[in-house]
Write an enzyme that holds these catalytic residues in place. Structure first.
Site, mmCIF file in Angstrom:
data_model
loop_
_atom_site.group_PDB
_atom_site.id
_atom_site.type_symbol
_atom_site.label_atom_id
_atom_site.label_comp_id
_atom_site.label_asym_id
_atom_site.label_seq_id
_atom_site.Cartn_x
_atom_site.Cartn_y
_atom_site.Cartn_z
ATOM 1 N N ARG A 200 0.801 -1.225 0.000
ATOM 2 C CA ARG A 200 0.000 0.000 0.000
ATOM 3 C C ARG A 200 0.836 1.278 0.000
ATOM 4 O O ARG A 200 0.445 2.288 0.572
ATOM 5 C CB ARG A 200 -0.960 0.022 1.198
ATOM 6 C CG ARG A 200 -1.938 -1.138 1.224
ATOM 7 C CD ARG A 200 -2.895 -1.110 0.027
ATOM 8 N NE ARG A 200 -3.826 -2.223 0.112
ATOM 9 C CZ ARG A 200 -3.634 -3.423 -0.450
ATOM 10 N NH1 ARG A 200 -2.521 -3.633 -1.160
ATOM 11 N NH2 ARG A 200 -4.520 -4.379 -0.339
ATOM 12 N N SER A 251 -11.217 0.915 3.703
ATOM 13 C CA SER A 251 -10.489 0.453 4.888
ATOM 14 C C SER A 251 -9.743 1.618 5.528
ATOM 15 O O SER A 251 -9.043 2.369 4.844
ATOM 16 C CB SER A 251 -9.499 -0.644 4.507
ATOM 17 O OG SER A 251 -10.173 -1.788 4.027
ATOM 18 N N GLU A 321 -4.562 3.715 6.949
ATOM 19 C CA GLU A 321 -4.437 3.657 5.494
ATOM 20 C C GLU A 321 -5.059 4.901 4.890
ATOM 21 O O GLU A 321 -4.628 5.379 3.846
ATOM 22 C CB GLU A 321 -5.137 2.399 4.958
ATOM 23 C CG GLU A 321 -4.960 2.164 3.473
ATOM 24 C CD GLU A 321 -5.501 0.812 3.038
ATOM 25 O OE1 GLU A 321 -6.270 0.782 2.063
ATOM 26 O OE2 GLU A 321 -5.165 -0.190 3.687
#
Length: 331
Positions: A200, A251, A321
């Site tokens: 990520r 998320s 995130e």
């Protein structure tokens, strides 16, 4: 000049003499026309309309270029006026402060085009193209390799910057190259190796370069009905396991292997926990939803509360995130 990238994500870049301002949407708005383009810069543009959370204050200045020339002109204007730059795509995976963002916000959502090379199985796509729309278009051609992405609510630019992924696949697996624009107007093409991909993240986070397009390698020659059905299955899986009935950013936390963030939050008894209009989703604990009337600071305080509770119980600090832009105040 400082650039933060928020194309479905954002990153904070060090070194700027521009202080965050308390943007007031009630200030008189104005329009600045960029010479040599049909592009205009607007002042005090509310960003809540451009984020999936539907929260956030105003951009001091906002521009939405429709081609590379207008994008270059926007960056040039920022340089000439010593403005911090934030690039914004679909506004997913993003939390904008109620106080707004100082400097110039550049929305890449109108940079849209694609080219399919049927001989090589490669597709070149502009930064503003929707990831879900692209997944369906690829599936209808009978090309495999992008089915997993149908549930990612962002743009190509943001997906490239953050190495978006789902179902054990990610952008790094299929990216051939990404075209990026530097503040001085220079355009260069980077390979996945040069982008330094990891879970990520990429070297573009914390960079002053803006993604303009990307080329992906797919696998043509399959039955379109089969690929479309597989894509539909991925979409249905997202719909049944994640909350889509209220605004969210997707998320909120990265998964701290070997655990999942959602499991840690659920086991901490936080499902349904609410601050203001922000709530930990009942369907999936790694989602915070806007139940209506939430402020960005409600969401921010809930993120901090989750981190504290999980750390106290599991000695694990969850890493967000979601990217946060602007000034926030903890409860």
């Amino acid at each position: 000049m400082k650039i933060s990238q928020a194309v479905g994500n954002a990153c904070t870049v060090p070194a700027s003499n521009v202080e965050t301002q308390n943007n007031n949407p009630s200030r008189e708005s104005k329009i600045i026309y960029l010479p040599g383009t049909n592009c205009e810069i607007k002042s005090q543009a509310l960003l809540s309309a451009f984020t999936s959370y539907r929260v956030g204050g105003a951009a001091e200045l906002y521009v939405a270029p429709r081609n590379i020339e207008a994008l270059q002109a926007s960056l040039k204007y920022a340089q000439e006026h010593n403005l911090r730059v934030t690039t914004l795509g679909a506004g997913s995976n993003l939390l904008v402060s109620d106080r707004g963002i100082s400097g110039l916000v550049i929305a890449t959502r109108h940079l849209r085009y694609n080219h399919f090379d049927h001989q090589t199985g490669q597709v070149t796509v502009a930064a503003g193209e929707s990831i879900p729309s692209l997944a369906w278009e690829i599936a209808k051609l009978g090309w495999q390799g992008f089915e997993w992405a149908v549930g990612i609510p962002g743009t190509v630019g943001g997906a490239v910057v953050m190495n978006a992924g789902a179902h054990n696949s990610c952008i790094a697996d299929i990216l051939v190259s990404a075209q990026v624009l530097s503040p001085d107007g220079t355009i260069e093409t980077l390979t996945p190796e040069e982008l330094g991909y990891a879970y990520r993240t990429s070297l573009l986070q914390g960079s002053n370069r803006v993604v303009t397009q990307a080329t992906f390698q797919l696998q043509p020659g399959f039955d379109p009905a089969y690929v479309t059905a597989t894509t539909r299955q991925h979409k249905q899986m997202r719909l049944t396991t994640q909350p889509y009935n209220f605004p969210s950013c997707g998320s909120v936390f990265r998964n701290p292997k070997p655990y999942s963030a959602g499991w840690l939050i659920e086991q901490s008894g936080l499902k349904g926990y609410q601050i203001g209009g922000a709530q930990v989703a009942h369907l999936h604990a790694n989602f915070i939803v806007n139940r209506g009337g939430a402020k960005a600071n409600d969401i921010f305080c809930l993120i901090r509360h989750i981190q504290q509770e999980v750390q106290e119980r599991w000695s694990i600090l969850l890493e967000p995130e979601v990217k946060m832009l602007g000034e926030f105040q903890a409860a």
